[in-house]
Design a protein around this motif. Structure first.
Motif, PDB file in Angstrom:
ATOM      1  N   LEU A 217      21.851 -31.148  33.736  1.00 30.04           N
ATOM      2  CA  LEU A 217      20.588 -30.795  33.087  1.00 30.04           C
ATOM      3  C   LEU A 217      19.864 -29.689  33.842  1.00 30.04           C
ATOM      4  N   ASP A 218      19.791 -29.834  35.171  1.00 27.74           N
ATOM      5  CA  ASP A 218      19.052 -28.831  35.943  1.00 27.74           C
ATOM      6  C   ASP A 218      19.724 -27.475  35.870  1.00 27.74           C
ATOM      7  N   TYR A 219      21.037 -27.434  36.039  1.00 22.06           N
ATOM      8  CA  TYR A 219      21.636 -26.100  36.048  1.00 22.06           C
ATOM      9  C   TYR A 219      21.648 -25.454  34.663  1.00 22.06           C
ATOM     10  N   LEU A 220      21.716 -26.245  33.603  1.00 19.95           N
ATOM     11  CA  LEU A 220      21.610 -25.657  32.267  1.00 19.95           C
ATOM     12  C   LEU A 220      20.227 -25.031  32.051  1.00 19.95           C
ATOM     13  N   ILE A 221      19.189 -25.777  32.438  1.00 19.22           N
ATOM     14  CA  ILE A 221      17.818 -25.288  32.258  1.00 19.22           C
ATOM     15  C   ILE A 221      17.525 -24.138  33.218  1.00 19.22           C
ATOM     16  N   ALA A 227      18.227 -16.427  34.299  1.00 21.87           N
ATOM     17  CA  ALA A 227      18.926 -15.303  33.672  1.00 21.87           C
ATOM     18  C   ALA A 227      18.065 -14.607  32.620  1.00 21.87           C
ATOM     19  N   GLY A 228      16.961 -15.261  32.232  1.00 23.62           N
ATOM     20  CA  GLY A 228      16.124 -14.705  31.171  1.00 23.62           C
ATOM     21  C   GLY A 228      16.671 -14.992  29.789  1.00 23.62           C
ATOM     22  N   TYR A 229      17.570 -15.949  29.713  1.00 30.02           N
ATOM     23  CA  TYR A 229      18.201 -16.315  28.440  1.00 30.02           C
ATOM     24  C   TYR A 229      17.382 -17.442  27.839  1.00 30.02           C
ATOM     25  N   ASP A 230      16.401 -17.096  26.995  1.00 33.62           N
ATOM     26  CA  ASP A 230      15.371 -18.051  26.596  1.00 33.62           C
ATOM     27  C   ASP A 230      15.678 -18.836  25.320  1.00 33.62           C
ATOM     28  N   SER A 231      16.915 -18.832  24.861  1.00 35.83           N
ATOM     29  CA  SER A 231      17.229 -19.580  23.640  1.00 35.83           C
ATOM     30  C   SER A 231      17.614 -21.034  23.930  1.00 35.83           C
ATOM     31  N   VAL A 232      17.735 -21.399  25.222  1.00 36.61           N
ATOM     32  CA  VAL A 232      18.079 -22.774  25.597  1.00 36.61           C
ATOM     33  C   VAL A 232      16.798 -23.561  25.795  1.00 36.61           C
ATOM     34  N   ASN A 233      16.615 -24.626  25.028  1.00 32.99           N
ATOM     35  CA  ASN A 233      15.409 -25.444  25.133  1.00 32.99           C
ATOM     36  C   ASN A 233      15.804 -26.912  25.136  1.00 32.99           C
ATOM     37  N   ILE A 234      15.712 -27.545  26.304  1.00 32.35           N
ATOM     38  CA  ILE A 234      16.112 -28.942  26.448  1.00 32.35           C
ATOM     39  C   ILE A 234      14.889 -29.770  26.801  1.00 32.35           C
ATOM     40  N   ASP A 235      14.583 -30.765  25.995  1.00 29.96           N
ATOM     41  CA  ASP A 235      13.446 -31.653  26.246  1.00 29.96           C
ATOM     42  C   ASP A 235      13.888 -32.722  27.244  1.00 29.96           C
ATOM     43  N   TYR A 236      13.940 -32.344  28.519  1.00 24.90           N
ATOM     44  CA  TYR A 236      14.480 -33.245  29.544  1.00 24.90           C
ATOM     45  C   TYR A 236      13.608 -34.481  29.744  1.00 24.90           C
ATOM     46  N   LYS A 237      12.296 -34.342  29.555  1.00 25.64           N
ATOM     47  CA  LYS A 237      11.408 -35.502  29.737  1.00 25.64           C
ATOM     48  C   LYS A 237      11.689 -36.571  28.697  1.00 25.64           C
ATOM     49  N   ARG A 238      11.802 -36.158  27.449  1.00 27.27           N
ATOM     50  CA  ARG A 238      12.097 -37.121  26.380  1.00 27.27           C
ATOM     51  C   ARG A 238      13.462 -37.756  26.609  1.00 27.27           C
ATOM     52  N   LEU A 239      14.417 -36.932  27.007  1.00 34.85           N
ATOM     53  CA  LEU A 239      15.795 -37.396  27.212  1.00 34.85           C
ATOM     54  C   LEU A 239      15.872 -38.419  28.343  1.00 34.85           C
ATOM     55  N   LEU A 240      15.314 -38.081  29.502  1.00 33.88           N
ATOM     56  CA  LEU A 240      15.414 -38.949  30.673  1.00 33.88           C
ATOM     57  C   LEU A 240      14.503 -40.174  30.585  1.00 33.88           C
TER      58      LEU A 240
END
Length: 246
Positions: A217-221, A227-240
């Motif tokens: 999770l951390d390295y994906l986010i 990298a400035g690649y802003d299309s990745v959006n993971i709701d880690y709080k909801r998930l964890l």
């Protein structure tokens, strides 16, 4: 500020992704501020920089991020255990602390140049060294039963070895040291007849698994952010915060 129920005396750091995060002051003074951990500042997290010039983050900040996510996951498992009364609550807290320490130290054994230096490790010798250091029959038996395709990554085994050799006073007895090593390497307990081993496997899978874990999770986010690649959006709080035990 994120509350950390597992630890009383904490130091607050500012992370560019998660905001204010808490690290136990004892860990900051006696683990994070050691040469073994500080060297991670000089090991790049990715090799993306030729293409993404801002991807200059390192294993140091990644390890702090994995610790932060690990505390969220640990508290979710603590709440699940409190509700379902699977094992003793005091024992659960002990496991949670060993697990979060494994999150903090899971990359401490990375070679210079990160994965590029992985080939210089001797896989067989590392595995035997870990078995000797943990020194439990169950760990020796488990490692001896693995084929070379089933063994953990070299840096994971090295991280477990360094963690136990240098920071054993914070891990605890041999049982906790085995659990610590299994969290980092992903070696789940094969004897699942006991509830305690089933619970331990839940923790192990939250750090090192084939599907989703706090390291991934951390390295994906973080990789996407840096990298400035802003299309990745993971709701880690909801998930964890939704983690439970079945």
């Amino acid at each position: 500020m994120e509350d950390n129920n597992l630890f009383d005396d904490v130091k607050v750091l500012r992370d560019p992704i998660y905001g204010y995060i808490s690290i136990p002051r004892e860990y900051m003074n006696n683990i994070v501020d050691t040469a073994e951990f500080q060297r991670l500042r000089r090991i790049m997290q990715t090799s993306y920089s030729p293409l993404y010039s801002s991807a200059l983050h390192n294993r140091f900040v990644h390890s702090l991020g994995v610790f932060y996510l690990g505390t969220i996951a640990a508290k979710s498992l603590l709440n699940a255990n409190k509700e379902k009364k699977i094992i003793d609550h005091g024992k659960m807290i002990e496991l949670a602390k060993v697990y979060t320490l494994a999150c903090l130290l899971h990359d401490v054994g990375h070679a210079p140049f990160s994965h590029t230096g992985e080939v210089f490790y001797n896989r067989e010798k590392l595995a035997n060294r870990l078995a000797d250091i943990v020194n439990t029959e169950s760990m020796k038996k488990h490692i001896n039963s693995l084929s070379q395709f089933q063994t953990a990554a070299n840096h994971e085994v090295m991280s477990a070895i360094i963690g136990i050799k240098i920071f054993s006073e914070y891990i605890g007895d041999s049982e906790n040291q085995e659990f610590f090593a299994r969290c980092i390497t992903g070696y789940t307990y094969k004897d699942e007849a006991t509830q305690i081993n089933q619970v331990k496997n839940c923790f192990i899978n939250m750090l090192n698994s084939k599907v989703i874990d706090v390291d991934r999770l951390d390295y994906l986010i973080r990789d996407a952010y840096s990298a400035g690649y802003d299309s990745v959006n993971i709701d880690y709080k909801r998930l964890l915060n939704s983690i439970t035990m079945v």
